[in-house]
Motif scaffolding. Structure first.
Motif, PDB file in Angstrom:
ATOM      1  N   PHE A  97       0.822  -1.214   0.000  1.00  0.00           N
ATOM      2  CA  PHE A  97       0.000   0.000   0.000  1.00  0.00           C
ATOM      3  C   PHE A  97       0.853   1.259   0.000  1.00  0.00           C
ATOM      4  N   THR A  98       2.005   1.215   0.651  1.00  0.00           N
ATOM      5  CA  THR A  98       2.888   2.379   0.706  1.00  0.00           C
ATOM      6  C   THR A  98       3.882   2.419  -0.454  1.00  0.00           C
ATOM      7  N   ALA A  99       3.679   1.573  -1.452  1.00  0.00           N
ATOM      8  CA  ALA A  99       4.583   1.593  -2.610  1.00  0.00           C
ATOM      9  C   ALA A  99       4.585   2.940  -3.322  1.00  0.00           C
ATOM     10  N   PRO A 100       3.426   3.598  -3.532  1.00  0.00           N
ATOM     11  CA  PRO A 100       3.505   4.947  -4.128  1.00  0.00           C
ATOM     12  C   PRO A 100       4.325   5.922  -3.298  1.00  0.00           C
ATOM     13  N   LEU A 101       4.236   5.799  -1.969  1.00  0.00           N
ATOM     14  CA  LEU A 101       5.052   6.664  -1.118  1.00  0.00           C
ATOM     15  C   LEU A 101       6.536   6.379  -1.315  1.00  0.00           C
ATOM     16  N   ALA A 102       6.894   5.091  -1.439  1.00  0.00           N
ATOM     17  CA  ALA A 102       8.302   4.741  -1.666  1.00  0.00           C
ATOM     18  C   ALA A 102       8.791   5.279  -3.007  1.00  0.00           C
ATOM     19  N   SER A 103       7.956   5.183  -4.043  1.00  0.00           N
ATOM     20  CA  SER A 103       8.340   5.728  -5.348  1.00  0.00           C
ATOM     21  C   SER A 103       8.498   7.235  -5.292  1.00  0.00           C
ATOM     22  N   LEU A 104       7.567   7.906  -4.613  1.00  0.00           N
ATOM     23  CA  LEU A 104       7.629   9.369  -4.521  1.00  0.00           C
ATOM     24  C   LEU A 104       8.877   9.814  -3.763  1.00  0.00           C
ATOM     25  N   LEU A 105       9.168   9.174  -2.638  1.00  0.00           N
ATOM     26  CA  LEU A 105      10.344   9.556  -1.853  1.00  0.00           C
ATOM     27  C   LEU A 105      11.636   9.248  -2.605  1.00  0.00           C
ATOM     28  N   SER A 106      11.663   8.145  -3.356  1.00  0.00           N
ATOM     29  CA  SER A 106      12.871   7.801  -4.115  1.00  0.00           C
ATOM     30  C   SER A 106      13.130   8.807  -5.214  1.00  0.00           C
ATOM     31  N   ASN A 107      12.087   9.210  -5.932  1.00  0.00           N
ATOM     32  CA  ASN A 107      12.263  10.198  -6.995  1.00  0.00           C
ATOM     33  C   ASN A 107      12.565  11.587  -6.455  1.00  0.00           C
ATOM     34  N   ARG A 108      12.177  11.843  -5.204  1.00  0.00           N
ATOM     35  CA  ARG A 108      12.401  13.159  -4.620  1.00  0.00           C
ATOM     36  C   ARG A 108      13.745  13.267  -3.913  1.00  0.00           C
ATOM     37  N   PRO A 473       9.796   3.822 -13.242  1.00  0.00           N
ATOM     38  CA  PRO A 473      10.010   4.361 -11.896  1.00  0.00           C
ATOM     39  C   PRO A 473       8.782   4.983 -11.263  1.00  0.00           C
ATOM     40  N   SER A 474       7.905   5.604 -12.061  1.00  0.00           N
ATOM     41  CA  SER A 474       6.720   6.246 -11.505  1.00  0.00           C
ATOM     42  C   SER A 474       5.496   5.339 -11.523  1.00  0.00           C
ATOM     43  N   CYS A 475       5.544   4.204 -12.248  1.00  0.00           N
ATOM     44  CA  CYS A 475       4.388   3.304 -12.333  1.00  0.00           C
ATOM     45  C   CYS A 475       4.493   2.112 -11.402  1.00  0.00           C
ATOM     46  N   VAL A 476       5.699   1.747 -11.001  1.00  0.00           N
ATOM     47  CA  VAL A 476       5.849   0.553 -10.176  1.00  0.00           C
ATOM     48  C   VAL A 476       5.175   0.745  -8.823  1.00  0.00           C
TER      49      VAL A 476
END
Length: 582
Positions: A97-108, A473-476
């Motif tokens: 469920f927190t995968a979008p948060l992980a992607s957002l933090l990684s890209n940021r 990177p933004s879809c995973v």
């Protein structure tokens, strides 16, 4: 007489010095990004593969080993199967469920600090679970805290690893993801024996200390930047610039002749029209030296070539998209932090539904296989080795699918579809097998096909038949987020079936049903992708036809002459009007 001025106080005098620029600390090269002209297919990617191997050991490996403590937790807190299995379900749910948060933090913020934070959370949640007094507290420690750490550690690592490889991506990812299988193979019998000596609480402390090693391996996660080398000017570019200069000289020569003929008509005051003067200028050009004629020919040919070779805006956009997809993972344009626009893509939706239903069969078998073996007459000491059999077979499955996907010519989603269908049949076989060797065979087959599916379903997002490496990177994060709901429902659903039927084999029915539905959704990915491609091609064809019609209409329209009254009687204007009437 002027009095001499007294010198100023030397203490008040300040020495004028040039301003010193503030020194900005530079990032050490070992911590900065790796810059390559193209996807390296190795290089520092092997170090990232080692880091991903250890992340797999401490995330999925430990998570699937917790089934060893299932009976101990039930006896300690006097809880049912479904209540205890919620620990795994909540952890898997938070993980996904927190995968979008992980992607957002990684890209940021980058991959390295996010993975380090994930390692700290995993260790904190596992160690604090050793001091709980109720199963509800374990929902928070392992379920929420460790689950968030799993997500922050796993997702950025697998995303970065996919960017270091292109042709060998499936093979390297399969080998690196085998850390999960090695962990299950080693941890299941080891902790079964260790908990008899020190208890399950101290075993959780040992697991938490091991998970802290992720912080160390996160240092290896150097980002990658693909920057194409500057293209040197060749002979063709020089000839293009020469032809443009020649065209310019031709146009200047023609304008000069036209101005000369028009001025002569005005000075003579005759009835000569502008058309006659322009024809005279053409005649002068034809009578020009050979150099002038050559320049005219060069100009005419280059003009036609430029008109034919100039791409239309509708054609430029697909080319740009194609170059983005082929160039590599990172360009100068920053990727989106999170891309929910892919939910309009039919192929991505079908692939996400495949992951949603397949997750029902990812965790319940490892959780219930030991108790299933005990209920069917297998000795407790031998039942723990069922997980080891799964783990060894899963290692071979990961290697096998990596080699196959590296060599096949067909679509890789078709290979994955075959593995999912076979995995569904194996899950059904668990419900009808009762003897020891039959369970061993089922565990071996399940581990093999589970390795093929589990190691490839996320990396296959980078393939063009799904979303492509540029959008991965933004879809995973969105893809794993959709999986989270099945991870939350899978183990408790199996626990409810076990409590109702008093048969551990009933938990495998829900897993088989989920795998069958996932196979149907995966089969629809190619259909949705081909339909989307056809719509894009039809759109491009319509725009191309519209442009061709516009060019034809422009070619059929006669050129308008500039009406200028050159003399008092307007003879030139009258001649232009007569010529346009003709």
């Amino acid at each position: 007489m002027d009095t001499p001025q007294k010198p100023e106080n030397p203490s008040l005098l300040t020495e004028r010095r040039p301003p010193v620029a503030m020194k900005i600390p530079s990032v050490p090269r070992c911590l900065g990004p790796n810059v390559y002209p193209q996807v390296p297919e190795g290089g520092w990617g092997w170090a990232v593969a080692v880091a991903f191997f250890m992340v797999e050991v401490n995330t999925y490996g430990i998570l699937k080993t917790l089934g060893v403590f299932l009976q101990d937790l039930m006896e300690e807190f006097k809880e049912s199967n479904s209540r205890v299995s919620w620990v795994i379900s909540i952890s898997v749910f938070i993980f996904a469920f927190t995968a979008p948060l992980a992607s957002l933090l990684s890209n940021r913020f980058g991959y390295r600090p996010v993975v380090m934070m994930g390692g700290c959370l995993m260790s904190l949640g596992m160690i604090s679970s050793a001091f709980i007094t109720s199963i509800n507290e374990m929902y928070i420690t392992i379920g929420i805290i460790s689950g968030l750490g799993f997500s922050l550690s796993f997702l950025p690592t697998v995303t970065l690893l996919a960017q270091y490889f292109s042709r060998r991506r499936a093979l390297v990812t399969s080998i690196a993801s085998s850390g999960e299988s090695f962990a299950i193979f080693a941890f299941a019998p080891a902790f079964t024996r260790l908990k008899e000596d020190i208890g399950w609480r101290y075993c959780l402390v040992v697991l938490g200390v091991m998970q802290a090693s992720v912080v160390v391996f996160a240092v290896l996660l150097r980002p990658i930047s693909i920057e194409s080398e500057p293209v040197k000017e060749d002979d063709s570019s020089k000839s293009d610039s020469l032809s443009l200069k020649q065209m310019q000289s031709v146009f200047e020569l023609e304008n000069e002749k036209t101005r000369t003929s028009l001025s002569s008509a005005m000075s003579q005051g005759s009835g000569d029209s502008g058309v006659t003067s322009l024809s005279a200028s053409d005649e002068d050009l034809r009578n020009a030296p050979a150099e002038g004629q050559a320049l005219m020919e060069w100009g005419t040919q280059d003009k036609e070539m430029l008109e034919k070779s100039a791409p239309s805006p509708a054609q430029q956009q697909p080319d740009a998209e194609r170059s983005e997809g082929e160039a590599g993972p990172l360009h100068r344009s920053a990727p989106k932090l999170l891309d929910f626009s892919m939910l309009r893509d039919g192929a991505f939706i079908c692939y996400s539904l495949f992951g949603l239903f397949a997750t029902l069969g990812f965790f319940a078998p490892q959780l219930y296989i030991i108790e299933l073996s005990k209920s069917r007459g297998v000795e407790p000491a031998m039942a723990s080795y069922m997980l080891s059999v799964m783990a060894v077979a899963e290692i071979f499955g990961r290697f096998f699918i990596g080699v196959v996907l590296n060599r096949v010519r067909c679509k890789k989603t078709h290979v994955l579809l075959g593995c999912v269908v076979l995995l569904s049949l194996v899950l059904v076989a668990f419900t009808v097998v009762w003897e020891f060797w039959g369970l061993v065979v089922c565990c071996a087959l399940y581990g093999f096909f589970m390795g093929t599916v589990g190691s490839t379903h996320i990396p296959l997002l980078a393939e063009e038949e799904v979303v492509g490496i540029q959008k991965m990177p933004s879809c995973v994060g969105v893809y794993v987020f959709i999986q989270s709901f099945a991870g939350l429902a899978g183990p408790p659903l199996g626990g409810v079936l076990v409590d109702v039927t008093q048969n551990y084999g009933a938990a495998f029915y829900s897993c088989a049903a989920g795998m069958v539905l996932s196979a149907v959704c995966l089969a629809l990915v190619g259909v949705a992708k081909s339909g989307a491609c056809q719509r894009v091609s039809r759109k491009q064809e319509r725009s191309q036809n519209a442009e061709e019609e516009e060019m034809m209409s422009q070619d059929s329209t006669p050129l308008d002459f500039l009406e200028i009254d050159l003399s008092e009687n307007g003879s030139v204007k009258q001649a232009v009007d007569n010529s346009s009437g003709i």
